[in-house]
Design a protein around this motif. Structure first.
Motif, PDB file in Angstrom:
ATOM      1  N   SER A 104       0.834  -1.202   0.000  1.00 17.60           N
ATOM      2  CA  SER A 104       0.000   0.000   0.000  1.00 17.60           C
ATOM      3  C   SER A 104       0.867   1.250   0.000  1.00 17.60           C
ATOM      4  O   SER A 104       1.870   1.316   0.692  1.00 17.60           O
ATOM      5  CB  SER A 104      -0.933  -0.008   1.204  1.00 17.60           C
ATOM      6  OG  SER A 104      -0.193  -0.080   2.390  1.00 17.60           O
ATOM      7  N   HIS A 105       0.456   2.244  -0.779  1.00 13.43           N
ATOM      8  CA  HIS A 105       1.108   3.567  -0.805  1.00 13.43           C
ATOM      9  C   HIS A 105       2.607   3.497  -0.988  1.00 13.43           C
ATOM     10  O   HIS A 105       3.360   4.079  -0.219  1.00 13.43           O
ATOM     11  CB  HIS A 105       0.835   4.338   0.497  1.00 13.43           C
ATOM     12  CG  HIS A 105      -0.615   4.537   0.760  1.00 13.43           C
ATOM     13  ND1 HIS A 105      -1.301   3.894   1.770  1.00 13.43           N
ATOM     14  CD2 HIS A 105      -1.526   5.296   0.116  1.00 13.43           C
ATOM     15  CE1 HIS A 105      -2.567   4.267   1.733  1.00 13.43           C
ATOM     16  NE2 HIS A 105      -2.735   5.113   0.751  1.00 13.43           N
ATOM     17  N   SER A 106       3.065   2.773  -2.016  1.00  6.49           N
ATOM     18  CA  SER A 106       4.505   2.741  -2.250  1.00  6.49           C
ATOM     19  C   SER A 106       4.997   4.122  -2.676  1.00  6.49           C
ATOM     20  O   SER A 106       4.439   4.720  -3.578  1.00  6.49           O
ATOM     21  CB  SER A 106       4.850   1.737  -3.341  1.00  6.49           C
ATOM     22  OG  SER A 106       6.223   1.867  -3.662  1.00  6.49           O
ATOM     23  N   PRO A 107       6.058   4.640  -2.042  1.00  8.14           N
ATOM     24  CA  PRO A 107       6.584   5.938  -2.464  1.00  8.14           C
ATOM     25  C   PRO A 107       7.429   5.829  -3.735  1.00  8.14           C
ATOM     26  O   PRO A 107       7.854   6.837  -4.272  1.00  8.14           O
ATOM     27  CB  PRO A 107       7.470   6.364  -1.289  1.00  8.14           C
ATOM     28  CG  PRO A 107       7.839   5.104  -0.613  1.00  8.14           C
ATOM     29  CD  PRO A 107       6.764   4.105  -0.871  1.00  8.14           C
ATOM     30  N   LEU A 146      10.452   1.555  11.785  1.00  7.01           N
ATOM     31  CA  LEU A 146       9.805   2.863  11.991  1.00  7.01           C
ATOM     32  C   LEU A 146       8.829   2.853  13.164  1.00  7.01           C
ATOM     33  O   LEU A 146       8.070   3.789  13.349  1.00  7.01           O
ATOM     34  CB  LEU A 146       9.075   3.338  10.721  1.00  7.01           C
ATOM     35  CG  LEU A 146       9.942   3.490   9.481  1.00  7.01           C
ATOM     36  CD1 LEU A 146       9.134   4.067   8.331  1.00  7.01           C
ATOM     37  CD2 LEU A 146      11.154   4.381   9.755  1.00  7.01           C
ATOM     38  N   ASN A 147       8.845   1.807  14.001  1.00  5.00           N
ATOM     39  CA  ASN A 147       7.894   1.707  15.108  1.00  5.00           C
ATOM     40  C   ASN A 147       8.544   1.622  16.473  1.00  5.00           C
ATOM     41  O   ASN A 147       7.930   1.937  17.474  1.00  5.00           O
ATOM     42  CB  ASN A 147       7.050   0.433  14.947  1.00  5.00           C
ATOM     43  CG  ASN A 147       5.732   0.733  14.286  1.00  5.00           C
ATOM     44  OD1 ASN A 147       5.156   1.789  14.474  1.00  5.00           O
ATOM     45  ND2 ASN A 147       5.257  -0.197  13.497  1.00  5.00           N
ATOM     46  N   GLU A 198      11.403   2.278  19.604  1.00  2.00           N
ATOM     47  CA  GLU A 198      11.845   3.520  20.244  1.00  2.00           C
ATOM     48  C   GLU A 198      12.955   4.190  19.450  1.00  2.00           C
ATOM     49  O   GLU A 198      12.956   5.405  19.259  1.00  2.00           O
ATOM     50  CB  GLU A 198      12.326   3.230  21.663  1.00  2.00           C
ATOM     51  CG  GLU A 198      12.776   4.474  22.420  1.00  2.00           C
ATOM     52  CD  GLU A 198      13.433   4.172  23.754  1.00  2.00           C
ATOM     53  OE1 GLU A 198      13.095   3.127  24.342  1.00  2.00           O
ATOM     54  OE2 GLU A 198      14.269   4.975  24.185  1.00  2.00           O
ATOM     55  N   ARG A 213      11.470   5.762  16.337  1.00  2.00           N
ATOM     56  CA  ARG A 213      10.643   6.926  16.651  1.00  2.00           C
ATOM     57  C   ARG A 213      11.518   8.136  16.965  1.00  2.00           C
ATOM     58  O   ARG A 213      11.129   9.275  16.738  1.00  2.00           O
ATOM     59  CB  ARG A 213       9.726   6.633  17.841  1.00  2.00           C
ATOM     60  CG  ARG A 213       8.607   5.656  17.550  1.00  2.00           C
ATOM     61  CD  ARG A 213       7.556   5.640  18.668  1.00  2.00           C
ATOM     62  NE  ARG A 213       8.121   5.536  19.992  1.00  2.00           N
ATOM     63  CZ  ARG A 213       7.996   4.471  20.778  1.00  2.00           C
ATOM     64  NH1 ARG A 213       7.349   3.400  20.372  1.00  2.00           N
ATOM     65  NH2 ARG A 213       8.541   4.476  21.976  1.00  2.00           N
ATOM     66  N   LYS A 214      12.701   7.896  17.503  1.00  2.00           N
ATOM     67  CA  LYS A 214      13.585   9.016  17.829  1.00  2.00           C
ATOM     68  C   LYS A 214      14.439   9.429  16.644  1.00  2.00           C
ATOM     69  O   LYS A 214      15.293  10.288  16.769  1.00  2.00           O
ATOM     70  CB  LYS A 214      14.479   8.644  19.014  1.00  2.00           C
ATOM     71  CG  LYS A 214      13.728   8.626  20.331  1.00  2.00           C
ATOM     72  CD  LYS A 214      14.645   8.233  21.481  1.00  2.00           C
ATOM     73  CE  LYS A 214      13.957   8.477  22.811  1.00  2.00           C
ATOM     74  NZ  LYS A 214      14.769   7.972  23.947  1.00  2.00           N
ATOM     75  N   GLU A 231      17.085   5.531  12.871  1.00  2.00           N
ATOM     76  CA  GLU A 231      16.625   4.358  12.113  1.00  2.00           C
ATOM     77  C   GLU A 231      17.728   3.324  11.947  1.00  2.00           C
ATOM     78  O   GLU A 231      17.453   2.138  11.814  1.00  2.00           O
ATOM     79  CB  GLU A 231      16.101   4.797  10.750  1.00  2.00           C
ATOM     80  CG  GLU A 231      14.861   5.688  10.873  1.00  2.00           C
ATOM     81  CD  GLU A 231      14.663   6.583   9.671  1.00  2.00           C
ATOM     82  OE1 GLU A 231      15.235   6.291   8.598  1.00  2.00           O
ATOM     83  OE2 GLU A 231      13.921   7.571   9.786  1.00  2.00           O
ATOM     84  N   ASN A 258       9.878   1.314   1.335  1.00  2.00           N
ATOM     85  CA  ASN A 258       9.958   2.448   2.263  1.00  2.00           C
ATOM     86  C   ASN A 258      11.385   2.863   2.580  1.00  2.00           C
ATOM     87  O   ASN A 258      11.598   3.891   3.205  1.00  2.00           O
ATOM     88  CB  ASN A 258       9.264   2.104   3.584  1.00  2.00           C
ATOM     89  CG  ASN A 258       7.763   2.133   3.434  1.00  2.00           C
ATOM     90  OD1 ASN A 258       7.247   2.899   2.639  1.00  2.00           O
ATOM     91  ND2 ASN A 258       7.080   1.292   4.163  1.00  2.00           N
ATOM     92  N   ARG A 271      17.152   7.925   6.974  1.00  2.00           N
ATOM     93  CA  ARG A 271      16.711   8.209   5.607  1.00  2.00           C
ATOM     94  C   ARG A 271      16.915   9.681   5.259  1.00  2.00           C
ATOM     95  O   ARG A 271      17.244  10.026   4.125  1.00  2.00           O
ATOM     96  CB  ARG A 271      15.243   7.818   5.432  1.00  2.00           C
ATOM     97  CG  ARG A 271      14.999   6.320   5.478  1.00  2.00           C
ATOM     98  CD  ARG A 271      13.516   6.011   5.604  1.00  2.00           C
ATOM     99  NE  ARG A 271      12.960   6.670   6.764  1.00  2.00           N
ATOM    100  CZ  ARG A 271      11.702   7.024   6.900  1.00  2.00           C
ATOM    101  NH1 ARG A 271      10.829   6.766   5.943  1.00  2.00           N
ATOM    102  NH2 ARG A 271      11.284   7.626   7.989  1.00  2.00           N
ATOM    103  N   GLN A 272      16.684  10.547   6.238  1.00  2.73           N
ATOM    104  CA  GLN A 272      16.831  11.979   5.979  1.00  2.73           C
ATOM    105  C   GLN A 272      18.292  12.315   5.677  1.00  2.73           C
ATOM    106  O   GLN A 272      18.582  13.080   4.755  1.00  2.73           O
ATOM    107  CB  GLN A 272      16.319  12.803   7.168  1.00  2.73           C
ATOM    108  CG  GLN A 272      16.361  14.301   6.960  1.00  2.73           C
ATOM    109  CD  GLN A 272      15.565  14.783   5.771  1.00  2.73           C
ATOM    110  OE1 GLN A 272      14.631  14.133   5.301  1.00  2.73           O
ATOM    111  NE2 GLN A 272      15.941  15.941   5.246  1.00  2.73           N
ATOM    112  N   VAL A 293      19.033  11.216   2.099  1.00  2.43           N
ATOM    113  CA  VAL A 293      18.484  12.120   1.081  1.00  2.43           C
ATOM    114  C   VAL A 293      19.350  13.378   0.971  1.00  2.43           C
ATOM    115  O   VAL A 293      19.675  13.845  -0.130  1.00  2.43           O
ATOM    116  CB  VAL A 293      17.026  12.496   1.435  1.00  2.43           C
ATOM    117  CG1 VAL A 293      16.551  13.667   0.606  1.00  2.43           C
ATOM    118  CG2 VAL A 293      16.115  11.299   1.224  1.00  2.43           C
ATOM    119  N   GLU A 294      19.755  13.929   2.111  1.00  2.00           N
ATOM    120  CA  GLU A 294      20.590  15.145   2.085  1.00  2.00           C
ATOM    121  C   GLU A 294      21.937  14.865   1.429  1.00  2.00           C
ATOM    122  O   GLU A 294      22.411  15.650   0.602  1.00  2.00           O
ATOM    123  CB  GLU A 294      20.779  15.678   3.511  1.00  2.00           C
ATOM    124  CG  GLU A 294      19.484  16.243   4.107  1.00  2.00           C
ATOM    125  CD  GLU A 294      19.598  16.581   5.591  1.00  2.00           C
ATOM    126  OE1 GLU A 294      20.733  16.626   6.127  1.00  2.00           O
ATOM    127  OE2 GLU A 294      18.540  16.788   6.228  1.00  2.00           O
TER     128      GLU A 294
END
Lengths: 340, 359
Positions: B90-93, B110-111, B113, B116-117, B120, B146, B311-312, B315-316
């Motif tokens: 579902s909802h593949s980016p 992604l679930n 602790e 969430r912080k 990853e 994902n 992931r961020q 990307v950067e």
């Protein structure tokens, strides 16, 4: 979980902004076969009522809700069904979970990657019903032993003020002013702040609220209706001005007052952004909207440890119109939770 | 709407290590997972290029405290095209035909602790490419919609490959080094696969760079890439004195240590100035960080373990490379050359990076 899932349920449905909310007893329940992958069906124990629900009901915001709408966004319940082809790592059937304002986020956009979980795919029906649809990856596990009624408001009010306090960057012993300290958010902010070792100046009005907040850990109190010079009174109470102010009101007045009474370099955290205010005194102004999954988990943990106890009154779903009336007239101290 | 279609073979070429310490073998009969067997959220990627990281050598030798799967298909800097996506995803980016990168962190939940912080890479349920799940030293690999990193159109695949691990890793270390433009950063191992990219990211971020490595070839590379100063550790009598001389006697503000041995960590606490930051990046399997407790405390030094990125960060790091500000210096070889490549890395003969064409 072998209890069958009914086809219909009781729900409070907003059909027309100009009419009362209708209590339906034959509102359809989304059936397990209709759940999409990663969706789950939750049988709710309680739903909280938030002033935002009132704003939505009155169509106050520029973005209007869908109609008909089942409102409400603070709920605790158990998962009774999960959509086929859901991935294995999310919440499971039987889990006791919380539903929040943000039902689900995409998890992949820049904001999500940076931890600002603020995107929302589509408007969703909420918790003013017995069975609600949510997402296995975004419901929040409820700590064992956390009471449903007092725990429900943590899912919006509690985590919102908790995160706002985190953003205030206050350290132990510093003063924080809580504007609206007797309200649903405010009285929780008082407790989180006290649990975080901060000194709390509570701002609100009336004897009932004053008594409540002092019992919950506020050290000092200013009544904004009785005070002749709020800014002077706040500064006097906090040795020259608090380091931070948490303004849980969308009105410009408490916001502008905070700008004047905050200590130099202080931080104003606006929970809800008002229009028009000035920037002085090396202040930092932070707009704070709800919080992330991590904020939710932390806020619930602190409540489960008994350091924060929501002051609430339990009412019935059928009373929803009266509840909104009472909220509008400022008659509600603490929070109202609906037993479903 | 017509989607691209792909012919997916049943067997493929892959470089396989049968067990810890075995020589890597390039086989032509490694099975390919059928698209029908992909779980929701999984995708099949046809690889074009893959970087080789010193970690892959550690994986093949099994000499780290955390052990890899066996048999092992290594590799975690892969660039390729998505040729299949699991049913009911579902909802593949990402889409069929899209060019994506596969990193060390193949997938995170992604679930938990840590996720969430935002950490990853430390996910309690993490899947590691070429370590706990099959990696990119093969023609086709299963990955996760994902977690794959889209590659911008203006960044070529071979150039992108090593950004996915080496680039992201040094970028993140610099990002969290708490330095400001103009401040001095020491890069021990500056001529290596990570080091030479650290020079470029650091310069892009406005820092001043002291490159430390050995030999003429590496000196040339470092200076070409913009290092403000050079120290040859094979020649220097006193690295601490050399660093202090370059930095007005005070020491550097930070060090990003990417060496695969403990040598790069030696004396880092001594050549940093007060309140400096030591970013530990390189991963020697069995080495200790020898830091004087007295001076770490007295000087207020912070030692950070900096491990790949989320992931961020990816990307950067990719966006900066796509802008042209960072270029990986690599030699292009073929997947079938992998055994020789491992030997060259072991003997310290590799300046910059090696990228394999997956043929």
């Amino acid at each position: 979980m072998q209890t069958p899932i009914p086809l219909t349920q009781k729900a409070a449905v907003l059909e027309d902004y100009d009419k009362d909310i209708v209590i339906k007893i034959d509102h359809p329940v989304v059936q397990p076969s209709e759940l999409k992958p990663n969706e789950c069906l939750i049988k709710l124990e309680y739903s909280g009522v938030c002033h935002s629900d009132l704003h939505i009901r009155k169509a106050d915001w520029s973005r209007k809700s869908i109609l008909p709408l089942v409102g409400g966004h603070e709920g605790i319940g158990r998962i009774v069904a999960i959509g086929d082809h859901s991935h294995a790592g999310g919440a499971k059937i039987g889990d006791r979970v919380g539903v929040k304002w943000i039902g689900g986020v995409c998890g992949r956009c820049e904001m999500c990657r940076k931890g600002h979980e603020s995107c929302e795919p589509n408007p969703l029906h909420g918790t003013f019903q017995e069975y609600v649809v949510s997402f296995v990856d975004y419901v929040t596990p409820i700590p064992e032993g956390l009471d449903g009624a007092s725990g429900t408001p943590i899912l919006c009010a509690g985590m919102t003020v908790y995160k706002a306090l985190k953003q205030s960057k206050c350290s132990i012993g510093q003063w924080v002013a809580i504007s609206g300290a007797g309200g649903g958010l405010g009285h929780l902010a008082v407790q989180y702040a006290a649990a975080m070792g901060l000194r709390v100046l509570a701002i609100d009005t009336g004897e009932a609220k004053r008594e409540m907040v002092l019992k919950l850990g506020a050290e000092k109190w200013v009544d904004f209706k009785e005070s002749e010079d709020l800014i002077k009174d706040v500064k006097a109470a906090t040795d020259g001005g608090p380091q931070a102010a948490i303004i849980a009101a969308g009105d410009a007045r408490p916001f502008n007052q905070a700008i004047m009474y905050l200590r130099s370099t202080g931080i104003l955290v606006a929970v809800g952004m008002p229009a028009g205010a000035g920037l002085l005194n090396s202040l930092t102004i932070v707009g704070s909207a709800i919080g992330s999954q991590q904020d939710a988990a932390e806020a619930l943990e602190i409540a489960a440890l008994g350091k924060v106890k929501c002051q609430y009154e339990v009412r019935k779903l059928e009373d929803i119109n009266q509840i909104f009336s009472d909220l509008e007239e400022g008659k509600v101290a603490g929070r109202i939770v609906i037993k479903l | 709407m017509s989607e691209p279609t792909f012919d997916i073979p049943k067997i493929q070429k892959a470089a396989v290590v049968a067990k810890a310490g075995s020589t890597v073998q390039v086989r032509n009969d490694q099975p390919v997972k059928s698209p029908a067997d992909l779980a929701p959220g999984e995708c099949l990627v046809k690889l074009h290029f893959t970087g080789v990281c010193h970690t892959d050598l550690h994986a093949a030798l099994g000499d780290w405290p955390v052990k890899p799967m066996i048999p092992l298909i290594g590799g975690h800097e892969g660039v390729g095209t998505i040729v299949a996506i699991g049913k009911n995803t579902s909802h593949s980016p990402v889409k069929l035909g899209q060019r994506v990168g596969i990193k060390w962190v193949a997938d995170s939940c992604l679930n938990c602790e840590q996720c969430r912080k935002g950490h990853e890479q430390n996910c309690y349920n993490v899947k590691l490419s070429g370590y706990t799940v099959d990696g990119t030293f093969s023609q086709y690999v299963v990955s996760y919609v994902n977690s794959v990193t889209p590659i911008p159109d203006n960044l070529e695949s071979a150039a992108a490959a090593s950004i996915l691990c080496a680039g992201v890793t040094v970028y993140r270390a610099l990002k969290y080094s708490e330095t400001s433009p103009g401040e001095w950063i020491v890069l021990p191992g500056a001529g290596g696969g990570l080091g030479h990219m650290a020079i470029q990211y650091a310069k892009y971020m406005g820092r001043r760079v002291i490159a430390i490595d050995g030999g003429e070839e590496k000196r040339k590379l470092c200076e070409e890439l913009g290092a403000d100063a050079w120290i040859d550790y094979t020649v220097s009598q006193d690295i601490v004195a050399d660093v202090k001389k370059i930095t007005d006697g005070r020491g550097a503000h930070a060090a990003v240590v990417t060496t695969a041995s403990s040598s790069g960590y030696v004396q880092a606490v001594d050549y940093l100035r007060e309140n400096g930051h030591l970013m530990a990046v390189g991963l020697p399997g069995d080495a200790k960080l020898d830091a004087s407790i007295f001076f770490t405390v007295f000087k207020g030094i912070t030692i950070h373990g900096s491990y790949v990125g989320n992931r961020q960060d990816a990307v950067e790091a990719i966006d900066i490379a796509a802008s042209g500000a960072v270029k990986c210096h690599y030699q292009l070889k073929k997947l079938s050359d992998i055994e020789q490549v491992y030997n060259d890395i072991t003997n310290g003969k590799v300046a910059g990076r090696i990228v394999l064409e997956v043929v």
